[in-house]
Design an enzyme around this catalytic site. Structure first.
Site, PDB file in Angstrom:
ATOM      1  N   SER A 106      48.953  41.029  49.801  1.00 21.55           N
ATOM      2  CA  SER A 106      49.201  39.821  49.011  1.00 21.55           C
ATOM      3  C   SER A 106      49.842  38.724  49.844  1.00 21.55           C
ATOM      4  O   SER A 106      50.452  38.973  50.886  1.00 21.55           O
ATOM      5  CB  SER A 106      50.104  40.141  47.821  1.00 21.55           C
ATOM      6  OG  SER A 106      49.572  41.187  47.056  1.00 21.55           O
TER       7      SER A 106
HETATM    8  N1  SAH Z   1      50.713  45.988  47.378  1.00 19.60           N
HETATM    9  C1  SAH Z   1      49.710  45.922  48.436  1.00 19.60           C
HETATM   10  C2  SAH Z   1      48.526  45.039  48.083  1.00 19.60           C
HETATM   11  C3  SAH Z   1      47.691  45.704  47.112  1.00 19.60           C
HETATM   12  S1  SAH Z   1      46.003  45.217  46.971  1.00 19.60           S
HETATM   13  C4  SAH Z   1      50.297  45.499  49.751  1.00 19.60           C
HETATM   14  O1  SAH Z   1      51.486  45.198  49.817  1.00 19.60           O
HETATM   15  O2  SAH Z   1      49.547  45.502  50.740  1.00 19.60           O
HETATM   16  C5  SAH Z   1      45.701  46.231  45.545  1.00 19.60           C
HETATM   17  C6  SAH Z   1      45.586  47.699  45.816  1.00 19.60           C
HETATM   18  O3  SAH Z   1      45.443  48.341  44.559  1.00 19.60           O
HETATM   19  C7  SAH Z   1      44.368  48.077  46.641  1.00 19.60           C
HETATM   20  O4  SAH Z   1      44.762  48.826  47.751  1.00 19.60           O
HETATM   21  C8  SAH Z   1      43.532  48.908  45.676  1.00 19.60           C
HETATM   22  O5  SAH Z   1      42.814  49.951  46.303  1.00 19.60           O
HETATM   23  C9  SAH Z   1      44.595  49.449  44.742  1.00 19.60           C
HETATM   24  N2  SAH Z   1      44.117  49.902  43.434  1.00 19.60           N
HETATM   25  C10 SAH Z   1      43.116  49.390  42.680  1.00 19.60           C
HETATM   26  N3  SAH Z   1      42.972  50.098  41.558  1.00 19.60           N
HETATM   27  C11 SAH Z   1      43.916  51.080  41.576  1.00 19.60           C
HETATM   28  C12 SAH Z   1      44.266  52.146  40.677  1.00 19.60           C
HETATM   29  N4  SAH Z   1      43.631  52.361  39.514  1.00 19.60           N
HETATM   30  N5  SAH Z   1      45.290  52.945  41.034  1.00 19.60           N
HETATM   31  C13 SAH Z   1      45.964  52.757  42.193  1.00 19.60           C
HETATM   32  N6  SAH Z   1      45.670  51.782  43.080  1.00 19.60           N
HETATM   33  C14 SAH Z   1      44.650  50.948  42.777  1.00 19.60           C
END
Ligand code: SAH
Length: 197
Positions: free
Chosen positions: A48
């Site tokens: 993000s």
């Molecule tokens: N917090 C992260 C950015 C996250 S991007 C950072 O600091 O880098 C969003 C993430 O959510 C992705 O890696 C994606 O694979 C994950 N995601 C999507 N759906 C999900 C689910 N149902 N359960 C867990 N993770 C999920």
């Protein structure tokens, strides 16, 4: 409530200053690490924008010793920032390859003992480790998953983007058995995917 940089407290700024964002970004995108933009981390996912990480950390109201659940580990950066706030962090990621990479970098940077990772569907939270003082969701469901507010401690705070194309960052605060829910600002996150697990 406005959400520009002036809303970010020194404790959040300092926590973010201690986490080397570039380490969480794949080599070929590292030159973008200092920009206030999301950056690709592989698998179609992004780390993000720093200002959003700051806003979410602030809204979560995290203090030393708090138990915090993060949904969507991604690169591991937000988890490291929460650990720098003094929290014990539980983070769930659905994609095994991203979880493995996050685990490596978090261990290498010394966050291994304060950040606990699990591969699975974060829409279900992490019931075995509940209740949590804060829950930070970094991918957007179309509507609020029922299991997440239930895993908040009394007074706990859930920060979550909700919506499909037009998403709002919402703050849900638990008071006993009631939940105060407020939509705060428009955001753009990757979708929280539904899995069969
Ligand atoms: N917090 C992260 C950015 C996250 S991007 C950072 O600091 O880098 C969003 C993430 O959510 C992705 O890696 C994606 O694979 C994950 N995601 C999507 N759906 C999900 C689910 N149902 N359960 C867990 N993770 C999920």
């Amino acid at each position: 409530m406005a959400h520009d940089d002036t809303d970010i407290s020194p404790s959040v700024r300092n926590a973010m200053a201690r986490v080397p964002r570039a380490e969480f970004i794949p080599q070929r995108y590292r030159w973008e690490a200092d920009a206030d933009r999301p950056v690709p981390i592989g698998e179609g996912q992004t780390i993000s924008q720093p200002r959003i990480v700051a806003t979410m950390t602030e809204l979560a109201g995290v203090g030393p010793g708090d138990r915090v659940l993060e949904i969507g580990t991604g690169s591991g950066y937000q988890a490291a920032v929460l650990a720098e706030m003094g929290a014990e962090v539980y983070s769930v990621e659905v994609l095994p390859s991203l979880a493995a990479r996050a685990r490596d970098v978090l261990e290498r940077l010394g966050y291994g003992d304060r950040v606990h990772l699990r591969v699975g569907d974060g829409r279900k939270g992490w019931p075995e480790q509940a209740p949590f003082d804060a829950i930070v969701v970094t991918a957007a469901p179309e509507r609020l998953p029922d299991e997440l507010p239930e895993q908040l401690a009394d007074g706990g705070r859930l920060v979550i983007p909700i919506g499909e194309l037009d998403q709002m960052l919402e703050l849900i605060v638990r008071k006993g058995d009631t939940f105060q829910r407020r939509a705060l600002l428009p955001v753009r996150f990757v979708p929280l995917v539904a899995t069969r697990s």
